[in-house]
Design a protein around this motif. Sequence first.
Motif, PDB file in Angstrom:
ATOM      1  N   VAL A  68       0.842  -1.195   0.000  1.00  0.00           N
ATOM      2  CA  VAL A  68       0.000   0.000   0.000  1.00  0.00           C
ATOM      3  C   VAL A  68       0.881   1.251   0.000  1.00  0.00           C
ATOM      4  N   GLU A  69       1.934   1.265   0.825  1.00  0.00           N
ATOM      5  CA  GLU A  69       2.833   2.420   0.912  1.00  0.00           C
ATOM      6  C   GLU A  69       3.495   2.713  -0.429  1.00  0.00           C
ATOM      7  N   GLU A  70       3.968   1.672  -1.113  1.00  0.00           N
ATOM      8  CA  GLU A  70       4.623   1.857  -2.402  1.00  0.00           C
ATOM      9  C   GLU A  70       3.634   2.367  -3.448  1.00  0.00           C
ATOM     10  N   PHE A  71       2.427   1.835  -3.439  1.00  0.00           N
ATOM     11  CA  PHE A  71       1.431   2.269  -4.415  1.00  0.00           C
ATOM     12  C   PHE A  71       0.972   3.688  -4.123  1.00  0.00           C
ATOM     13  N   LEU A  72       0.875   4.051  -2.855  1.00  0.00           N
ATOM     14  CA  LEU A  72       0.496   5.417  -2.483  1.00  0.00           C
ATOM     15  C   LEU A  72       1.534   6.427  -2.963  1.00  0.00           C
ATOM     16  N   GLN A  73       2.816   6.047  -2.948  1.00  0.00           N
ATOM     17  CA  GLN A  73       3.868   6.942  -3.437  1.00  0.00           C
ATOM     18  C   GLN A  73       3.668   7.233  -4.922  1.00  0.00           C
ATOM     19  N   PHE A  74       3.349   6.193  -5.679  1.00  0.00           N
ATOM     20  CA  PHE A  74       3.043   6.358  -7.102  1.00  0.00           C
ATOM     21  C   PHE A  74       1.838   7.281  -7.285  1.00  0.00           C
ATOM     22  N   CYS A  75       0.783   7.061  -6.507  1.00  0.00           N
ATOM     23  CA  CYS A  75      -0.430   7.878  -6.632  1.00  0.00           C
ATOM     24  C   CYS A  75      -0.151   9.339  -6.281  1.00  0.00           C
ATOM     25  N   LYS A  76       0.643   9.568  -5.252  1.00  0.00           N
ATOM     26  CA  LYS A  76       0.966  10.934  -4.829  1.00  0.00           C
ATOM     27  C   LYS A  76       1.713  11.677  -5.927  1.00  0.00           C
ATOM     28  N   GLU A  77       2.699  11.030  -6.527  1.00  0.00           N
ATOM     29  CA  GLU A  77       3.495  11.681  -7.568  1.00  0.00           C
ATOM     30  C   GLU A  77       2.693  11.928  -8.841  1.00  0.00           C
ATOM     31  N   ASN A  78       1.639  11.144  -9.033  1.00  0.00           N
ATOM     32  CA  ASN A  78       0.830  11.277 -10.246  1.00  0.00           C
ATOM     33  C   ASN A  78      -0.538  11.896  -9.973  1.00  0.00           C
ATOM     34  N   ARG A  79      -0.697  12.430  -8.751  1.00  0.00           N
ATOM     35  CA  ARG A  79      -1.945  13.091  -8.356  1.00  0.00           C
ATOM     36  C   ARG A  79      -3.156  12.208  -8.614  1.00  0.00           C
ATOM     37  N   LYS A  80      -3.026  10.944  -8.261  1.00  0.00           N
ATOM     38  CA  LYS A  80      -4.117   9.985  -8.397  1.00  0.00           C
ATOM     39  C   LYS A  80      -4.701   9.688  -7.018  1.00  0.00           C
ATOM     40  N   GLU A  81      -5.987   9.443  -6.979  1.00  0.00           N
ATOM     41  CA  GLU A  81      -6.631   9.083  -5.719  1.00  0.00           C
ATOM     42  C   GLU A  81      -6.669   7.568  -5.595  1.00  0.00           C
ATOM     43  N   TYR A  82      -6.304   7.061  -4.448  1.00  0.00           N
ATOM     44  CA  TYR A  82      -6.297   5.615  -4.210  1.00  0.00           C
ATOM     45  C   TYR A  82      -7.253   5.311  -3.061  1.00  0.00           C
ATOM     46  N   LYS A  83      -8.402   4.768  -3.409  1.00  0.00           N
ATOM     47  CA  LYS A  83      -9.377   4.390  -2.401  1.00  0.00           C
ATOM     48  C   LYS A  83      -9.391   2.879  -2.241  1.00  0.00           C
ATOM     49  N   TYR A  84      -9.300   2.405  -1.026  1.00  0.00           N
ATOM     50  CA  TYR A  84      -9.379   0.971  -0.758  1.00  0.00           C
ATOM     51  C   TYR A  84      -9.983   0.784   0.633  1.00  0.00           C
ATOM     52  N   GLN A  85     -10.481  -0.397   0.885  1.00  0.00           N
ATOM     53  CA  GLN A  85     -11.118  -0.685   2.166  1.00  0.00           C
ATOM     54  C   GLN A  85     -10.039  -1.040   3.191  1.00  0.00           C
ATOM     55  N   GLN A  86      -9.759  -0.098   4.089  1.00  0.00           N
ATOM     56  CA  GLN A  86      -8.633  -0.252   5.001  1.00  0.00           C
ATOM     57  C   GLN A  86      -8.809  -1.394   5.987  1.00  0.00           C
ATOM     58  N   GLN A  87     -10.037  -1.842   6.204  1.00  0.00           N
ATOM     59  CA  GLN A  87     -10.199  -2.979   7.114  1.00  0.00           C
ATOM     60  C   GLN A  87      -9.591  -4.255   6.538  1.00  0.00           C
ATOM     61  N   TYR A  88      -9.407  -4.276   5.202  1.00  0.00           N
ATOM     62  CA  TYR A  88      -8.794  -5.438   4.569  1.00  0.00           C
ATOM     63  C   TYR A  88      -7.285  -5.276   4.363  1.00  0.00           C
ATOM     64  N   ALA A  89      -6.778  -4.084   4.528  1.00  0.00           N
ATOM     65  CA  ALA A  89      -5.333  -3.808   4.470  1.00  0.00           C
ATOM     66  C   ALA A  89      -5.048  -2.791   5.565  1.00  0.00           C
ATOM     67  N   PRO A  90      -5.026  -3.229   6.827  1.00  0.00           N
ATOM     68  CA  PRO A  90      -4.993  -2.304   7.969  1.00  0.00           C
ATOM     69  C   PRO A  90      -3.712  -1.507   8.138  1.00  0.00           C
ATOM     70  N   THR A  91      -2.607  -1.955   7.564  1.00  0.00           N
ATOM     71  CA  THR A  91      -1.352  -1.211   7.668  1.00  0.00           C
ATOM     72  C   THR A  91      -0.751  -1.036   6.278  1.00  0.00           C
TER      73      THR A  91
END
Length: 214
Positions: A68-91
């Motif tokens: 999730v952290e690595e994918f969020l870095q990609f989304c941040k640099e590309n101004r993309k929104e990443y929505k996911y259900q955090q109860q299934y990926a809690p960290t």
Amino acid sequence: EKIKEMDAASRVASASGLKRGWSVNSQGQTMVLIAKPVEGMYWMGEGQQFHQQPLGHDFSISSEDVTVEEFLQFCKENRKEYKYQQQYAPTQDCPAIEVSWYDAAEYCSWLSKREGIAEAQWCYEPNKEGKYAEGMKIRADYLGLKGYRLPTEAEWEYACRAGSTVGYSFGEPAELLERYGWFAGNSLSKTHPCGTLKPNDLGLFDMHGNVWQW
């Protein structure tokens, strides 16, 4: 998802990495070199679909799923929104979930760019609007390109099997599965941090569970 296939510093590390069978890219991902089968074929599938599959090239694959952290870095640099259900990926060290195939392909091209790989070597081409969406293409010669991409089904299974011809890379005893993979019986209906269970004999983690993979 696992990613296939570096900035200048990564390439220096990779020169010796090819000799030892692994290297680390600029995102901190360990890429494991998978040598092609000696005879250019391996046993793939199961049951009536068990067959000899041609595989005539070496390739590298990440030792762990994209987090999730690595994918969020990609989304941040590309101004993309990443929505996911955090109860299934809690960290954020859990595998990235709820990622479309198009986003996975765009992530691979972003990694290729980040590593300084020439655009002509990228494996995916955006559509006419410059987007990774319907109408985008996989380059015809992608198997011979240096850019990052998703593994083919044959590559993924060969890497997962790690030389095994039975149900699991570690053998047949299903009771050993909880040592290698997160599944319905031990996961508590959520994903878990990548690389916390045993790897297969090639050093690849979470090949038998945690998430479905592209």
